[in-house]
Design a protein around this motif. Structure first.
Motif, PDB file in Angstrom:
ATOM      1  N   ALA A 269       0.830  -1.210   0.000  1.00 34.18           N
ATOM      2  CA  ALA A 269       0.000   0.000   0.000  1.00 34.18           C
ATOM      3  C   ALA A 269       0.864   1.260   0.000  1.00 34.18           C
ATOM      4  O   ALA A 269       0.606   2.227  -0.735  1.00 34.18           O
ATOM      5  CB  ALA A 269      -0.954  -0.017   1.188  1.00 34.18           C
ATOM      6  N   TRP A 270       1.910   1.268   0.883  1.00 37.52           N
ATOM      7  CA  TRP A 270       2.824   2.416   0.948  1.00 37.52           C
ATOM      8  C   TRP A 270       3.583   2.601  -0.371  1.00 37.52           C
ATOM      9  O   TRP A 270       3.835   3.707  -0.830  1.00 37.52           O
ATOM     10  CB  TRP A 270       3.833   2.229   2.101  1.00 37.52           C
TER      11      TRP A 270
ATOM     12  N   ARG B   8       3.459   5.894  -2.631  1.00 32.84           N
ATOM     13  CA  ARG B   8       4.662   6.648  -3.022  1.00 32.84           C
ATOM     14  C   ARG B   8       4.717   6.850  -4.543  1.00 32.84           C
ATOM     15  O   ARG B   8       5.079   7.905  -5.040  1.00 32.84           O
ATOM     16  CB  ARG B   8       5.915   5.922  -2.530  1.00 32.84           C
ATOM     17  N   ILE B   9       4.378   5.772  -5.267  1.00 36.65           N
ATOM     18  CA  ILE B   9       4.379   5.857  -6.742  1.00 36.65           C
ATOM     19  C   ILE B   9       3.354   6.894  -7.226  1.00 36.65           C
ATOM     20  O   ILE B   9       3.621   7.697  -8.126  1.00 36.65           O
ATOM     21  CB  ILE B   9       4.076   4.475  -7.354  1.00 36.65           C
ATOM     22  N   ALA B  10       2.152   6.885  -6.584  1.00 39.58           N
ATOM     23  CA  ALA B  10       1.084   7.836  -6.954  1.00 39.58           C
ATOM     24  C   ALA B  10       1.550   9.270  -6.699  1.00 39.58           C
ATOM     25  O   ALA B  10       1.293  10.181  -7.512  1.00 39.58           O
ATOM     26  CB  ALA B  10      -0.178   7.533  -6.170  1.00 39.58           C
TER      27      ALA B  10
ATOM     28  N   LYS C  24       2.086  12.328  -9.431  1.00 38.03           N
ATOM     29  CA  LYS C  24       1.395  13.607  -9.247  1.00 38.03           C
ATOM     30  C   LYS C  24       2.369  14.763  -9.345  1.00 38.03           C
ATOM     31  O   LYS C  24       2.069  15.803  -9.950  1.00 38.03           O
ATOM     32  CB  LYS C  24       0.701  13.602  -7.902  1.00 38.03           C
ATOM     33  N   LYS C  25       3.565  14.585  -8.751  1.00 42.32           N
ATOM     34  CA  LYS C  25       4.584  15.640  -8.801  1.00 42.32           C
ATOM     35  C   LYS C  25       5.046  15.874 -10.231  1.00 42.32           C
ATOM     36  O   LYS C  25       5.267  17.000 -10.679  1.00 42.32           O
ATOM     37  CB  LYS C  25       5.787  15.265  -7.933  1.00 42.32           C
ATOM     38  N   LYS C  26       5.193  14.787 -10.984  1.00 48.67           N
ATOM     39  CA  LYS C  26       5.640  14.904 -12.377  1.00 48.67           C
ATOM     40  C   LYS C  26       4.618  15.668 -13.231  1.00 48.67           C
ATOM     41  O   LYS C  26       4.964  16.493 -14.061  1.00 48.67           O
ATOM     42  CB  LYS C  26       5.878  13.522 -12.965  1.00 48.67           C
ATOM     43  N   LYS C  27       3.333  15.388 -13.028  1.00 47.51           N
ATOM     44  CA  LYS C  27       2.256  16.061 -13.760  1.00 47.51           C
ATOM     45  C   LYS C  27       2.283  17.559 -13.466  1.00 47.51           C
ATOM     46  O   LYS C  27       2.110  18.392 -14.358  1.00 47.51           O
ATOM     47  CB  LYS C  27       0.901  15.471 -13.383  1.00 47.51           C
ATOM     48  N   LYS C  28       2.461  17.930 -12.176  1.00 46.55           N
ATOM     49  CA  LYS C  28       2.518  19.352 -11.800  1.00 46.55           C
ATOM     50  C   LYS C  28       3.682  20.043 -12.492  1.00 46.55           C
ATOM     51  O   LYS C  28       3.598  21.180 -12.944  1.00 46.55           O
ATOM     52  CB  LYS C  28       2.629  19.505 -10.285  1.00 46.55           C
TER      53      LYS C  28
END
Length: 361
Positions: free
Chosen positions: A339-340, A344-346, A350-354
């Protein structure tokens, strides 16, 4: 200061008086329990008049009469049996019993065979007094050392009372015969006849048979026993005893208690270092405990470590529960790690998209 000293003396006097009175009470209680008291009447052949037992001089083939005074201490009648016994040895203590199994092969013409009681059974009561005659006929041939035994005046159990674990009450008067009155506590010979593993009183034991083949007593004997495993050279068992006494022409079992641990098969050497004020003995005996012997003794003994069934079942259940809990925790941990990892991957995505959206602007 003087007053304190007088007080201490008075206190000591009171303590002595109380102890004496207590001893008198206990003595009276013992007499009342038995219902009679006995007193040996020393003959002219008594070698040592200072002793409280018979220690008499004998002449080959001659008969002499010993007398014992029996006095009633209660009104009720008491039936008594009078007989002679020989001295034997048990666990380093001299005993006087009728047990024929303890007779040693070296004991020739035992003292009991030389005695004849005039009246083997008597009845006393109402504080009366009677004298019992015991004839002692010495062997026709000369004998060395001493013959040791006792005269027993025993209360006959009441047959009307319920029979169970009956307690025998008696008086025992020691009897030693000698032709010359020489020292008899300076025995010089001690033998280690055998050593073996066995069961005694339900216990696992290694037993060494010690023998005094002389017509003299061995006194104040100290023994250090060491049992060594011949294959490993390690000490398997040790035992130390002090102030043992061995009767003339007798043997006894010197026991090494193995305790609750299992007896181990193997080849052993038993070493005994024994000494008293007169002599020293260095004795040794090799013996073997076979696998079959060890197994039989360990299984037969009542003194062993036994795990109750409920404890075994409980231990198994606790083990299963522990395994289930450990498995559950391991499974949950793996699940949390996955789950962790996904989280972390999610976050990274998200950071890459921003970052991309900012560059476009």
């Amino acid at each position: 200061m003087k007053k304190k000293m007088y007080g201490v003396l008075i206190l000591i006097g009171c303590l002595i008086a109380s102890v004496c009175s207590m001893q008198e009470v206990f003595a009276a209680e013992d007499e009342n329990k038995l219902g009679y008291v006995v007193e040996p009447l020393q003959p002219s052949t008594q070698i040592d008049p200072e002793t409280s037992y018979f220690y008499i001089k004998t002449t080959p083939g001659e008969t002499q009469t010993l007398k014992v005074r029996v006095t009633s201490t209660i009104k009720e009648k008491v039936q008594l049996r009078i007989y002679g016994v020989d001295a034997s040895t048990k666990e380093g203590v001299i005993e006087y019993t009728e047990d024929e199994k303890n007779k040693d092969d070296t004991l020739k013409e035992p003292l009991s065979s030389l005695l004849k009681v005039g009246t083997p059974e008597i009845t006393v009561g109402n504080f009366e007094e009677k004298t019992v005659d015991i004839q002692v006929t010495a062997p026709k041939e000369h004998y060395d050392g001493v013959k040791m035994g006792a005269i027993v005046i025993e209360k006959v159990p009441d047959k009307k009372k319920k029979q169970g674990m009956a307690t025998k009450y008696n008086y025992t008067i020691g009897l030693i015969t000698s032709e010359n009155g020489d020292e008899f506590t300076n025995g010089k010979t001690l033998k280690l006849n055998e050593a073996k593993a066995t069961i005694s009183h339900g216990k696992k034991m290694v037993v060494a048979q010690l023998q005094n083949p002389e017509p003299k007593m061995i006194d104040k004997l100290n023994i250090v026993a060491t049992m060594i495993n011949k294959e490993t050279g390690k000490v398997a068992k040790e035992k130390t005893v002090q102030n043992y006494r061995i009767a003339p022409n007798s043997h006894f079992d010197f026991e090494l208690d193995w305790g609750v641990n299992d007896l181990a098969a193997g080849k052993y050497t038993l070493k005994l270092e024994a000494k008293n004020n007169n002599e020293e003995w260095h004795l040794s005996k090799d013996f073997e405990i076979t696998s079959d012997e060890a197994k039989e003794i360990n299984e037969t003994s009542v003194f062993k470590i036994q795990t109750p069934t409920w404890l075994k079942v409980t231990s198994v259940l606790l083990g299963i529960i522990s395994l289930v809990l450990m498995g559950s925790l391991f499974y949950r941990r793996k699940k949390w790690e996955k789950a962790w990892k996904r989280l972390r991957i999610a976050k990274k995505k998200k950071k890459k998209k921003k970052g991309r959206s900012k560059n476009k602007k």
